[in-house]
Design an enzyme around this catalytic site. Structure first.
Site, short mmCIF file in Angstrom:
data_model
loop_
_atom_site.label_atom_id
_atom_site.label_comp_id
_atom_site.label_asym_id
_atom_site.label_seq_id
_atom_site.Cartn_x
_atom_site.Cartn_y
_atom_site.Cartn_z
N SER A 173 61.93 -85.07 54.75
CA SER A 173 61.96 -86.07 56.19
C SER A 173 61.35 -85.11 57.27
CB SER A 173 63.05 -86.72 56.50
OG SER A 173 64.09 -85.42 56.74
N HIS B 117 69.16 -79.86 65.74
CA HIS B 117 69.81 -80.43 66.85
C HIS B 117 70.06 -79.22 67.81
CE1 HIS B 117 71.19 -83.68 64.16
NE2 HIS B 117 70.86 -83.04 63.19
N HIS C 135 64.26 -71.17 59.03
CA HIS C 135 64.65 -72.68 59.26
C HIS C 135 65.35 -72.58 60.79
CE1 HIS C 135 66.31 -76.28 58.68
NE2 HIS C 135 67.54 -75.85 59.20
N ASP D 83 74.63 -86.53 70.75
CA ASP D 83 74.90 -85.77 69.43
C ASP D 83 75.65 -84.33 69.54
OD1 ASP D 83 74.12 -84.12 67.31
OD2 ASP D 83 72.12 -83.97 67.61
#
Lengths: 559, 559
Positions: free
Chosen positions: B236, B372, B368, B198
């Site tokens: 999600s 990743h 926030h 990723d």
């Protein structure tokens, strides 16, 4: 001059620049004297399809043209001077600005054939200009991402109104143009009735770094690059350009300038003495090929990924004069303006694909600093001016809001802080301030040569057309015998690719015919209802089949 | 199973997810066995006008359908599972996923009426699945912004191919789901032939903070708020939702859930045991009004400023059930996805205008964290796996490039690092890897019910129409006597507002007539040339007059 005439009032309002970034235009009026501060443009929002630029609605000024004493410019950025060519067409008043600002303005007016009829008055930090019988403007030097920026102090019978212009406090300015702290303090000491201050970076804590910090990073990259260095930045950022030149000199490179606006600004700024360029430093793009790669710097436009700009064309290998070669270093010395992130990202990707080493703010924060002061600088300005009333300007609402909180923090009374919308008037009389309604204000959209001829209906149509395209349905009827003489023919643009959708369009055809036959058999034959019925029936069918709502244009004719 | 059949090769390629963020779909093939990792969708680029979503072109898979052993899912985000309803229509193969992932998939398939015919196989971190005669997949738990995320290790006769999925290393995970460092290390010890990892945050130095750090900030804001708290985040992000619930419990507030996808996910996640919600914690939106404001939390969608989302409608005061009241606290616990900055900004402004205290990432970074991993985590993964070959995936080219540099930094041989485009095949045989051409790959655009029926021609038309609109010119001719029987009638949509441009359109009319008369007098009367000439003459005139190029659609008929 400042004899008080008690029935007169002081009015302060913005025609642009509050609740938005761009098209800055502020108005200070006392009695019969109006002074305008700045006259900018804005780039269109994403919902203003096909629009080139946006300027403020100046109806209030044209309706009061006899009162407007002049337009005072704080600096030469597009969002402060870009509206002038349009405004001056309808309002021929004197324009006041510092040397570089006027230089950039004259270039604009020349292109618009307005240079002749426009009175331009050069000011400097020590100028005092009388505007009508009641207003007087003086100036104070500030730091910004373009030289020769000033703030304005407008003395009125009610007291002093200060407009900061765009500013930061750069204690090590590139061109030695220090912000005039002393004059600001002096204005504060004399007393400020109302302060209008730049809110752009009100969300950013701390201090904005000095422009000089960028020069160090640039020189470092220049030095370690084995090949050509390409630097893209805002054409108007003369300080940045000076530092590119300095870094080139320090590392034994020559500079070539590419991109219309960059060539423009470099020309004007060096003619006026705002750029120091050693003899022989600048070379023509054509010479780049002849020189060893590690001796060249290419200074260009395109730091925002603008589709037609020099850097974008280089990145796409479509530039006539310069190609990017593997191993070249490309510095994008800017941050993307909100909305441009994707364009800039795409340019960076294309440059990497060509094998360049790309330096950009997301990965190399040091290659750009803002021209606007952060929270600590905004507080410093507030405390230098110590205003009674405060109007945060030059920012989206959330930035104005945060600036208002900073002002409360340094002790301004909350009820003396006014966040206004465009057109909203703050009226001050006998030391008291109040919201006093609105003057006409809004966006004037410019599309090509059309100024204001594109309105909501046109934009709504463009939006519709952009989503699902258009179907034109052509039928010729004979009302006598109620039959279809020719058609229906259906022409699709932007709806579906005809070759892949014949079935759908044939069915659509049948639906139009049957609808018309049915109506005529019922002797419904006014054009209006024929068209509406065709539109509805076809629209319903296409939505069921495709979940799309193309614009439907029925053209029904009679033989 | 891993007996080596020497003439067979290992092929690795992406059908989506490289050179882009979104529509992730990766393929590993050995001989006659194909395994697909993920099947995502992408949201349209700004030049894909009217397009709803984009999925990968799966021609290669449908042409080799007999070889495809299954689709393995790493986690339940749209860019990894959103393409399934479209893919499974053309490719009915088993789908493998963890509990929450399959829960979200089933919900999707139900809506697409595909639940029945789709074989769904539940996996967990200890599963071992045989894919055809040569491939075997095992899994390792990772941390991400959704629970139940895994990486995949695919054993092939050439060696192990590891796909990390989306990951970070969160040493204090919200749900106690620790990344399985031991298993990763073990896989590394056994030896990794190729790592696909990723690249999303490859530009970000350091470590991405733990999701837990957000919980602390949330609880703090909940505690000091005197009125209602509204929290918008990605539906999600179940960890984030859990922390909202926890903060509500800690501060004695009840939670109401608003927004279709949020209601969906909360339902599925709590049914499957991924959300711990105390009894009586959830209340209906209708009850909010009845409760004291400081006892309520509103959890909703809209963190991206999506026009139809719950938060956007609240901000515009157009939500049926909830209004924002002055003094309410609104937390936008997300960062804008590139391209959404302006929408989010507008929502923040509207909320401030309603008098809310708005917390958003630009001003409150703590609300926030990314799902990743940043550079140090990417290096950690590389050093755990110690792969021979490395393919940076899941990112724009610049992110892949930077990820490649990180890999070089930890000692991967530059010639063993492959940045690929979609469809570009890396072939590995007898331990050697090479670029081996391309398979069909690209974007399939979905507009309403249409899948792939909108191509470049349609998009180009939409672009043209969106810029300057369209003019339809209708004329009826008699070729016998070469006269115009009716018209020309000019209909404008999205070009100019007719009422303000009568003069222009009258002149346009005259130009069409004279052009036609001239042609007919010269006996030019094939439709094609009549139309082209009208188009050109009118286009030229309009460009001179307006600097705009509307689409011109001549409809010339004969009686």
């Amino acid at each position: 001059m400042s004899k008080k005439t008690n029935n007169d009032k002081l009015m302060i309002f913005a025609l642009g620049g509050v609740g938005e970034i761009g098209k800055n235009m502020y108005v200070v009026q006392y009695g019969n004297d109006i002074v305008v501060v700045d006259s900018g443009l804005k780039f269109p929002e994403e919902d203003m399809l096909g629009i080139d630029i946006v300027i403020p609605d100046i109806s209030y000024l044209t309706e009061n043209r006899d009162k407007v004493r002049g337009i005072v410019l704080t600096h030469g950025h597009e969002d402060h001077i870009g509206g002038l060519p349009y405004v001056l067409k309808h309002l021929n008043v004197p324009v006041y600005g510092t040397k570089l600002t006027l230089g950039l303005v004259e270039n604009k007016l020349k292109e618009a054939n307005l240079l002749g009829e426009t009175k331009r008055i050069l000011i400097n930090a020590d100028s005092e200009i009388k505007l009508g019988s009641t207003l007087k403007a003086t100036f104070f030097r500030t730091n910004h991402s373009i030289p020769d920026s000033v703030g304005v102090c407008i003395d009125t019978p009610e007291g002093a109104v200060v407009h900061t212009g765009d500013f930061k406090f750069d204690h090590t300015p590139v061109n030695g143009q220090y912000a005039d702290l002393q004059r600001m303090a002096e204005i504060g000491t004399r007393g400020v009735l109302a302060l209008l201050s730049d809110s752009t970076n009100a969300e950013k804590p701390g201090f904005t770094p000095s422009e000089k910090s960028v020069g160090i990073v640039l020189e470092d990259i220049f030095r370690k690059s084995r090949q050509r260095v390409v630097v893209a930045t805002f054409a108007s950022n003369v300080h940045r350009i000076q530092q590119v030149i300095n870094a080139a000199e320090a590392t034994g490179r020559k500079v070539t300038v590419i991109g219309r606006s960059m060539v423009n600004v470099v020309g004007i700024a060096s003619d006026l003495g705002y750029l120091e360029i050693p003899d022989g430093m600048l070379i023509e793009p054509e010479e780049v090929g002849k020189m060893s790669a590690d001796r060249v710097v290419i200074l260009c436009t395109g730091s925002q990924g603008e589709p037609m700009s020099a850097l974008t064309r280089m990145a796409r290998s479509t530039h006539r004069k310069v190609d990017i070669l593997p191993g070249d270093s490309v510095i994008i010395a800017a941050t993307p303006v909100p909305g441009n992130e994707k364009y800039v990202g795409r340019t960076i990707d294309e440059l990497f694909r060509l094998g360049a080493n790309v330096y950009y703010s997301a990965a190399n924060p040091g290659i750009h600093v803002s021209g606007h002061g952060s929270q600590e600088e905004l507080k410093l300005m507030l405390n230098l001016m110590k205003p009674k009333f405060f109007l945060p300007i030059h920012g989206e609402f959330r930035m104005q809001r945060r600036h208002a909180l900073l002002a409360e923090g340094v002790g301004i009374e909350p009820e003396n802080i006014f966040i206004t919308d465009i057109g909203e008037v703050i009226e001050i009389q006998n030391g008291g301030a109040r919201r006093a309604g609105k003057v006409t204000a809004g966006n004037v959209l410019i599309d090509g040569l059309g100024v204001g001829d594109v309105g909501n209906i046109v934009l709504r149509d463009r939006k519709l057309l952009s989503q699902d395209g258009i179907l034109v349905v052509v039928v010729t009827l004979s009302k006598q015998d109620g039959t279809i003489k020719s058609g229906p023919d259906i022409i699709s643009r932007g709806f579906v690719y005809v070759r892949e959708s014949e079935g759908l369009l044939d069915e659509a055809n049948r639906i139009v015919s049957s609808t018309l036959h049915k109506l005529m058999s019922e002797n419904v034959n006014e054009w209006a209802s024929l068209k509406t019925n065709v539109k509805d029936a076809l629209g319903r069918f296409l939505y069921e089949q495709t979940r799309r709502r193309p614009m439907i244009l029925p053209i029904i004719m009679e033989v």
